[in-house]
Scaffold this motif. Structure first.
Motif, PDB file in Angstrom:
ATOM      1  N   LYS A 196       0.830  -1.192   0.000  1.00  0.00           N
ATOM      2  CA  LYS A 196       0.000   0.000   0.000  1.00  0.00           C
ATOM      3  C   LYS A 196       0.868   1.246   0.000  1.00  0.00           C
ATOM      4  O   LYS A 196       1.436   1.613   1.016  1.00  0.00           O
ATOM      5  N   PRO A 197       0.985   1.904  -1.150  1.00  0.00           N
ATOM      6  CA  PRO A 197       1.723   3.158  -1.159  1.00  0.00           C
ATOM      7  C   PRO A 197       0.840   4.269  -0.592  1.00  0.00           C
ATOM      8  O   PRO A 197      -0.377   4.134  -0.558  1.00  0.00           O
ATOM      9  N   GLY A 198       1.468   5.325  -0.135  1.00  0.00           N
ATOM     10  CA  GLY A 198       0.676   6.473   0.306  1.00  0.00           C
ATOM     11  C   GLY A 198       0.290   6.388   1.761  1.00  0.00           C
ATOM     12  O   GLY A 198       0.673   5.464   2.475  1.00  0.00           O
ATOM     13  N   LEU A 199      -0.501   7.346   2.198  1.00  0.00           N
ATOM     14  CA  LEU A 199      -0.654   7.556   3.629  1.00  0.00           C
ATOM     15  C   LEU A 199      -1.982   7.095   4.216  1.00  0.00           C
ATOM     16  O   LEU A 199      -2.188   7.190   5.409  1.00  0.00           O
ATOM     17  N   SER A 241      -6.243   6.725  -0.968  1.00  0.00           N
ATOM     18  CA  SER A 241      -6.035   8.114  -0.545  1.00  0.00           C
ATOM     19  C   SER A 241      -6.244   9.119  -1.663  1.00  0.00           C
ATOM     20  O   SER A 241      -6.390  10.309  -1.410  1.00  0.00           O
ATOM     21  N   GLY A 242      -6.241   8.651  -2.919  1.00  0.00           N
ATOM     22  CA  GLY A 242      -6.356   9.596  -4.025  1.00  0.00           C
ATOM     23  C   GLY A 242      -5.022  10.009  -4.610  1.00  0.00           C
ATOM     24  O   GLY A 242      -4.964  10.746  -5.586  1.00  0.00           O
ATOM     25  N   ALA A 243      -3.938   9.502  -4.041  1.00  0.00           N
ATOM     26  CA  ALA A 243      -2.609   9.915  -4.526  1.00  0.00           C
ATOM     27  C   ALA A 243      -2.078   9.010  -5.634  1.00  0.00           C
ATOM     28  O   ALA A 243      -0.893   9.053  -5.960  1.00  0.00           O
ATOM     29  N   HIS A 244      -2.968   8.190  -6.202  1.00  0.00           N
ATOM     30  CA  HIS A 244      -2.502   7.193  -7.188  1.00  0.00           C
ATOM     31  C   HIS A 244      -1.799   7.805  -8.387  1.00  0.00           C
ATOM     32  O   HIS A 244      -0.878   7.226  -8.918  1.00  0.00           O
ATOM     33  N   MET A 245      -2.242   9.002  -8.836  1.00  0.00           N
ATOM     34  CA  MET A 245      -1.632   9.576 -10.038  1.00  0.00           C
ATOM     35  C   MET A 245      -0.191  10.012  -9.785  1.00  0.00           C
ATOM     36  O   MET A 245       0.601  10.159 -10.710  1.00  0.00           O
ATOM     37  N   ALA A 246       0.146  10.221  -8.522  1.00  0.00           N
ATOM     38  CA  ALA A 246       1.537  10.556  -8.197  1.00  0.00           C
ATOM     39  C   ALA A 246       2.355   9.295  -7.929  1.00  0.00           C
ATOM     40  O   ALA A 246       3.490   9.167  -8.383  1.00  0.00           O
TER      41      ALA A 246
END
Lengths: 321, 138
Positions: free
Chosen positions: B16-19, B70-75
């Motif tokens: 799981k990447p991100g926070l 989290s919504g940060a998938h595009m990064a």
């Protein structure tokens, strides 16, 4: 020490510190790939010098957290460290969830830590059948310390004895009274006892029981197990744990372990390999070799007993060589 | 008896990447892949793309599964793909799951994410896709 002059290219890459080559070689070893055989033969001479520290103990006592704390300590001292963490394979699907990495904290760009998860793939005893060979690859790759975390499990999972040079048996408060410590199995193989979660009440009692057990007698090689208290997440006691491991490694070096425990370990390995190969050959021959098939027929018909049949098979195999 | 050699299990990294801290989905998928006979290396929460790629290479996996809510998938997803390419490991297929709008999913697929599963995807579908991706990559 004599070493082969020319190593195969993959072996050279591993020795040079190529971590991708190491990772792929471990997969080949796990899968019983033919390429692994040559690799292991050529790299064997480079094994045998590392401190191989086995951590064994019941489910949930904090082995993964201790591994993480030890990695942190060793890296703070600039020492490279390899880790092999074994988790069970499902007896039903053959699948596995290997979850020991979640405790690992290290810099993503640190080349001096190598962490590999292994599934036990049907082996009992707390490690996989190929764990010994995987540890040898890590040694050849230059890791002076290899930590082996076994399947968190029961009382008789003592296979770690065959791979580790120092065995740490990890426990936690309130896992049972002192009679548990008298039972046969895991508690007999410890070089170091570690009471983890020692911030919890009951740690004193656990430590006292183990100290008493340790005082009852030294092992076959004359080492008396030490007892250490740790709290892996605080963390506390990690330096003491490492000192205890180092003390046992020093004892081993001074007492000529190569003539003792290690010699016994390697003898057992040769016996295992011969048994596996012979068993495989005989199993195939009983189906393919008409003479042996007739022998089996006789046993089925009660015209011959299995013991006599085994004698004949052995005679035939030995003559064939 | 020496058992006959069977095909070696697929090794897959689930991370799981991100926070965000919502790992229920990742765990359910990990378990389904286990039940399908795979060896699932579960790397857990809050992994950086660097850590994910490092783990994938050390564990020599056949496949990477990323979960994000989290919504940060595009990064984060493109960063994983870039790092894999940099390591010469772009052959390892990456699939993903989470809350990912259709438009983003299309863009991520163009960038090289091989499959994307949103809410409503069945475990069966995920397992089948994972098997196909892993077998065809190697």
């Amino acid at each position: 020490m004599s070493r082969p002059v020319r190593l195969p290219p993959t072996a050279q890459a591993i020795v040079r510190g190529d971590r991708r080559a190491l990772a792929r070689a471990i997969t080949a070893v796990e899968d019983g790939d033919a390429s692994a055989d040559l690799l292991l033969r050529s790299l064997y001479a480079r094994s045998g010098n590392a401190a191989v520290v086995g951590l064994a103990g019941p489910l949930g006592v904090g082995k993964s957290s201790l591994v993480n704390a030890l990695v942190g300590l060793l890296r703070a001292r600039q020492k490279p460290v390899g880790v092999v963490a074994v988790d069970p394979s499902s007896p039903f699907s053959g699948g596995s969830v290997l979850g020991d990495r979640i405790r690992l904290e290290r810099r993503a760009d640190d080349p001096d830590v190598f962490f590999r998860s292994m599934a036990s793939r049907g082996a009992v005893g707390g490690i996989a059948s190929t764990t010994t060979d995987v540890v040898r690859l890590l040694e050849a790759a230059g890791f002076p310390t290899v930590l082996v975390e076994t399947v968190g499990s029961g009382q008789v999972d003592v296979a770690i004895r065959e791979v580790a040079t120092t065995r740490v048996v990890v426990t936690a408060p309130h896992l049972g009274d002192e009679v548990q410590t008298l039972k046969a199995g895991l508690f007999e193989i410890a070089d170091v006892f570690c009471v983890n979660k020692s911030d919890l009440p009951g740690a004193d009692v656990a430590e006292r029981d183990l100290a008493e057990l340790a005082s009852l007698g030294a092992s076959r090689d004359g080492w008396r197990p030490t007892v250490v208290r740790t709290s892996a997440t605080t963390p506390s006691g990690i330096e003491e744990l490492w000192s205890a491991i180092e003390a046992h490694e020093a004892f081993r070096a001074a007492s000529g372990d190569r003539a003792g425990a290690e010699r016994r370990r390697l003898a057992a390995e040769i016996v295992d390999r011969v048994r596996d190969r012979l068993a495989g050959e005989v199993a195939r021959a009983l189906e393919d070799d008409p003479a042996l098939a007739r022998l089996l027929d006789q046993v089925v018909d009660r015209a011959l007993d299995p013991r006599t049949a085994a004698d004949r098979v052995l005679e035939q195999r030995l003559r064939a060589r | 008896m020496v058992p006959p050699r069977t095909r070696s299990p697929i090794r897959v990294l689930i991370a799981k990447p991100g926070l965000d801290g919502h790992d229920r989905g990742a765990k359910v998928v990990a378990r389904a892949l286990r039940d399908a006979g795979m060896e699932v290396i579960y790397a857990g929460l809050r992994q950086t793309p660097e850590e994910i790629v490092r783990a994938a290479l050390e564990e020599d996996v056949d496949l990477i599964g990323l979960s994000i809510l989290s919504g940060a998938h595009m990064a984060l997803f493109p960063r994983v793909l870039t790092l894999l390419r940099k390591e010469g490991a772009s052959k390892i297929p990456v699939f993903a799951g989470g809350i990912i709008p259709d438009e983003d999913a299309r863009r991520l697929k163009r960038l090289g994410i091989r499959a994307i599963f949103g809410p409503g995807a069945t475990l069966d579908e995920i397992v089948r896709t994972a098997e196909q991706l892993a077998r065809h990559a190697s």
